[in-house]
Design a protein around this motif. Structure first.
Motif, PDB file in Angstrom:
ATOM      1  N   VAL A  87      39.024  57.062  33.885  1.00 14.98           N
ATOM      2  CA  VAL A  87      38.303  57.107  35.164  1.00 14.98           C
ATOM      3  C   VAL A  87      37.642  55.762  35.454  1.00 14.98           C
ATOM      4  N   LYS A  88      36.987  55.210  34.459  1.00 13.38           N
ATOM      5  CA  LYS A  88      36.311  53.922  34.630  1.00 13.38           C
ATOM      6  C   LYS A  88      37.318  52.803  34.913  1.00 13.38           C
ATOM      7  N   GLY A  89      38.448  52.849  34.218  1.00 17.15           N
ATOM      8  CA  GLY A  89      39.478  51.828  34.425  1.00 17.15           C
ATOM      9  C   GLY A  89      40.136  51.937  35.782  1.00 17.15           C
ATOM     10  N   TRP A  90      40.438  53.156  36.225  1.00 18.36           N
ATOM     11  CA  TRP A  90      41.083  53.326  37.524  1.00 18.36           C
ATOM     12  C   TRP A  90      40.125  52.942  38.652  1.00 18.36           C
ATOM     13  N   GLN A  91      38.843  53.260  38.504  1.00 13.60           N
ATOM     14  CA  GLN A  91      37.878  52.855  39.526  1.00 13.60           C
ATOM     15  C   GLN A  91      37.811  51.338  39.626  1.00 13.60           C
ATOM     16  N   ALA A  92      37.888  50.660  38.477  1.00 16.89           N
ATOM     17  CA  ALA A  92      37.924  49.199  38.490  1.00 16.89           C
ATOM     18  C   ALA A  92      39.159  48.693  39.231  1.00 16.89           C
ATOM     19  N   MET A  93      40.301  49.345  39.010  1.00 19.86           N
ATOM     20  CA  MET A  93      41.517  48.961  39.725  1.00 19.86           C
ATOM     21  C   MET A  93      41.347  49.145  41.232  1.00 19.86           C
ATOM     22  N   LEU A  94      40.770  50.259  41.627  1.00 19.79           N
ATOM     23  CA  LEU A  94      40.562  50.511  43.058  1.00 19.79           C
ATOM     24  C   LEU A  94      39.638  49.468  43.670  1.00 19.79           C
ATOM     25  N   ASP A  95      38.632  49.053  42.923  1.00 15.24           N
ATOM     26  CA  ASP A  95      37.684  48.053  43.425  1.00 15.24           C
ATOM     27  C   ASP A  95      38.348  46.704  43.653  1.00 15.24           C
ATOM     28  N   ALA A  96      39.492  46.477  43.006  1.00 10.52           N
ATOM     29  CA  ALA A  96      40.193  45.197  43.138  1.00 10.52           C
ATOM     30  C   ALA A  96      41.181  45.178  44.299  1.00 10.52           C
ATOM     31  N   VAL A  97      41.295  46.281  45.028  1.00  9.73           N
ATOM     32  CA  VAL A  97      42.230  46.373  46.157  1.00  9.73           C
ATOM     33  C   VAL A  97      41.487  46.063  47.454  1.00  9.73           C
ATOM     34  N   SER A  98      42.034  45.150  48.236  1.00 10.23           N
ATOM     35  CA  SER A  98      41.411  44.795  49.514  1.00 10.23           C
ATOM     36  C   SER A  98      41.632  45.891  50.546  1.00 10.23           C
ATOM     37  N   ALA A  99      40.963  45.775  51.663  1.00 10.36           N
ATOM     38  CA  ALA A  99      41.101  46.766  52.736  1.00 10.36           C
ATOM     39  C   ALA A  99      42.540  46.840  53.229  1.00 10.36           C
ATOM     40  N   GLU A 100      43.269  45.734  53.131  1.00 16.04           N
ATOM     41  CA  GLU A 100      44.662  45.700  53.589  1.00 16.04           C
ATOM     42  C   GLU A 100      45.638  46.225  52.545  1.00 16.04           C
ATOM     43  N   GLY A 101      45.199  46.321  51.289  1.00 20.83           N
ATOM     44  CA  GLY A 101      46.076  46.828  50.239  1.00 20.83           C
ATOM     45  C   GLY A 101      46.520  45.793  49.229  1.00 20.83           C
ATOM     46  N   LYS A 102      45.951  44.600  49.280  1.00 18.58           N
ATOM     47  CA  LYS A 102      46.304  43.556  48.317  1.00 18.58           C
ATOM     48  C   LYS A 102      45.544  43.768  47.018  1.00 18.58           C
ATOM     49  N   LEU A 103      46.267  43.839  45.913  1.00 17.80           N
ATOM     50  CA  LEU A 103      45.653  43.963  44.597  1.00 17.80           C
ATOM     51  C   LEU A 103      45.271  42.579  44.094  1.00 17.80           C
ATOM     52  N   GLY A 104      44.008  42.385  43.798  1.00 15.40           N
ATOM     53  CA  GLY A 104      43.529  41.094  43.329  1.00 15.40           C
ATOM     54  C   GLY A 104      43.253  41.060  41.845  1.00 15.40           C
ATOM     55  N   TYR A 105      42.736  39.935  41.384  1.00 20.16           N
ATOM     56  CA  TYR A 105      42.375  39.719  39.983  1.00 20.16           C
ATOM     57  C   TYR A 105      43.553  39.899  39.033  1.00 20.16           C
ATOM     58  N   VAL A 106      44.743  39.476  39.466  1.00 16.40           N
ATOM     59  CA  VAL A 106      45.906  39.532  38.585  1.00 16.40           C
ATOM     60  C   VAL A 106      46.092  38.149  37.958  1.00 16.40           C
ATOM     61  N   GLN A 107      46.029  38.092  36.652  1.00 16.14           N
ATOM     62  CA  GLN A 107      46.203  36.816  35.955  1.00 16.14           C
ATOM     63  C   GLN A 107      47.605  36.276  36.209  1.00 16.14           C
ATOM     64  N   PRO A 108      47.708  35.054  36.746  1.00 17.52           N
ATOM     65  CA  PRO A 108      49.037  34.477  37.009  1.00 17.52           C
ATOM     66  C   PRO A 108      49.780  34.149  35.724  1.00 17.52           C
ATOM     67  N   ILE A 109      51.063  33.882  35.860  1.00 20.92           N
ATOM     68  CA  ILE A 109      51.896  33.504  34.722  1.00 20.92           C
ATOM     69  C   ILE A 109      51.501  32.111  34.258  1.00 20.92           C
ATOM     70  N   GLY A 110      51.215  31.990  32.974  1.00 20.92           N
ATOM     71  CA  GLY A 110      50.981  30.674  32.395  1.00 20.92           C
ATOM     72  C   GLY A 110      49.731  29.970  32.871  1.00 20.92           C
ATOM     73  N   ALA A 111      48.837  30.677  33.576  1.00 24.43           N
ATOM     74  CA  ALA A 111      47.621  30.043  34.082  1.00 24.43           C
ATOM     75  C   ALA A 111      46.464  30.272  33.115  1.00 24.43           C
ATOM     76  N   ASP A 112      45.389  29.516  33.309  1.00 27.39           N
ATOM     77  CA  ASP A 112      44.204  29.676  32.479  1.00 27.39           C
ATOM     78  C   ASP A 112      43.631  31.071  32.676  1.00 27.39           C
ATOM     79  N   PRO A 113      43.630  31.898  31.648  1.00 27.87           N
ATOM     80  CA  PRO A 113      43.161  33.283  31.819  1.00 27.87           C
ATOM     81  C   PRO A 113      41.674  33.399  32.088  1.00 27.87           C
ATOM     82  N   ARG A 114      40.937  32.281  31.961  1.00 24.77           N
ATOM     83  CA  ARG A 114      39.509  32.338  32.247  1.00 24.77           C
ATOM     84  C   ARG A 114      39.218  32.291  33.740  1.00 24.77           C
ATOM     85  N   LYS A 115      40.192  31.866  34.518  1.00 22.14           N
ATOM     86  CA  LYS A 115      39.961  31.651  35.952  1.00 22.14           C
ATOM     87  C   LYS A 115      40.845  32.571  36.778  1.00 22.14           C
TER      88      LYS A 115
END
Length: 369
Positions: free
Chosen positions: A315-343
């Motif tokens: 429940v806590k994890g799914w709520q976090a996922m929902l919080d990362a979705v914009s009003a338009e439906g874009k899922l954010g906070y996805v770590q890019p390939i090969g990028a610095d995972p801190r940013k």
């Protein structure tokens, strides 16, 4: 007597509440549709953007689950038709490298489509590739060295355990031919023996991390890497026959890894890039979180994981996922390939993150009120 009854009732009530999920089926389905539609309207044109890449293979896996749910509940076949168009325009081909696990990941959805539509052209390339690899197994050890391309021929990094093994499990379930499950078991166990830390009960990303340490002095275990493994195990277990003699190994590993990962959820509901040093990686990370929520919810739904213990984590994890979705439906906070995972920022998205979201959403839907 009243006091005892009251105490028993309180315990019963707390257990009942702890095992409930506060999301409705309608809410869950609507959010899945929003995220899926946003992704379809905004195709990936960046890194690994070709149709048969591993990144898109993960998206298709999530879309296939969503397509099945959408058609079953709403009689809506749009998402299946979207997948069929992709398969058709690529002639259901795989990636170009013969052994590399990433290049066969797309076969997972081809097999799903074949099971639904029965068109042999959907699996020609998959059968040709897997049969050749089984007949000519890659040689060498599992030490990963990017200067030697052949070190990627076997499943020498933990992400590969999502990409390739489910293909062989699905082929075994589809054909009954033991050569597929024998290959799966031999190669999977080799990777498990090599990369699984028996003390921490977590997978190293690859051999380069055996002696590395985080800033806090702890070992390096990536959130998304272990999410890949859990997601792959979920796919394998859905394919393997219930009475298969090797199933117990995958179930036991699934339960062990699930229990360990559940302990490492951060207070914000996410699993961060580093599992043992989240303070050094403070950004939310939705691809790791999505795969882990998917696996834990699947485990609850299948009776592999204790409902009362794991539901609050889900429940806590799914709520976090929902919080990362914009009003338009874009899922954010996805770590890019090969990028610095801190940013990792709210604006960052990738198709594999959406795939994980949809895989998780399908299992949340099954749990929902």
């Amino acid at each position: 007597m009243y006091k005892l009854f009251g105490t028993a009732l309180a315990v019963l009530f707390s257990v009942s509440v702890s095992s409930q999920i506060p999301f409705t089926k309608v809410e869950t389905k609507n959010m899945m549709r929003k995220v899926a539609d946003w992704q379809i309207a905004h195709p990936n044109t960046g890194h690994e953007h070709d149709d048969v890449s591993w990144t898109h293979a993960v998206l298709y896996a999530g879309m296939a689950d969503w397509a099945e749910l959408s058609e079953k509940e709403d009689g809506y076949d749009f998402y299946y038709r979207w997948l069929l168009r992709i398969g058709s325009r690529n002639q259901y081909q795989l990636g170009s490298w013969m052994y590399h696990a990433d290049f066969i990941a797309v076969a997972q959805v081809y097999l799903d489509l074949y099971n639904k539509y029965g068109q042999e052209r959907m699996i020609w390339h998959t059968l040709a590739r897997t049969d050749w690899v089984i007949g000519h197994p890659a040689k060498g050890n599992l030490e990963l060295d990017y200067s030697r391309i052949e070190s990627l021929d076997r499943w020498s990094w933990c992400d590969a355990l999502f990409m390739a093994p489910p293909v062989y499990a699905k082929l075994y379930a589809m054909t009954g031919d033991k050569k597929y499950v024998d290959f799966l078991n031999r190669e999977y166990r080799a990777t498990y023996d090599f990369l699984f830390d028996k003390e921490e009960h977590l997978f190293y990303r690859d051999s380069r991390y055996f002696n590395k340490k985080e800033a806090n002095g702890k070992k390096v275990f990536w959130g998304r890497g272990n999410g890949w493994v859990l997601g792959g195990l979920s796919e394998i277990l859905q394919a393997l026959p219930a009475k298969d003699k090797h199933r117990r190994f995958y179930e036991d590993l699934f339960v062990t890894l699930s229990a360990r990962v559940a302990e490492l959820q951060s207070k914000d509901g996410y699993w961060h890039a580093s599992l043992l040093d989240p303070e050094s990686y403070p950004s939310p990370e939705t691809s790791a979180t999505g795969f882990i929520v998917y696996a834990l919810a699947y485990g609850i739904n299948e009776g592999l994981l204790d409902k009362d213990k794991f539901t609050p984590v889900v429940v806590k994890g799914w709520q976090a996922m929902l919080d990362a979705v914009s009003a338009e439906g874009k899922l954010g906070y996805v770590q890019p390939i090969g990028a610095d995972p801190r940013k990792v920022t709210r604006e960052m998205t990738e198709v594999y993150g959406v795939g994980a979201f949809l895989l998780a959403g399908n299992q949340i839907y099954k749990m929902a009120q």
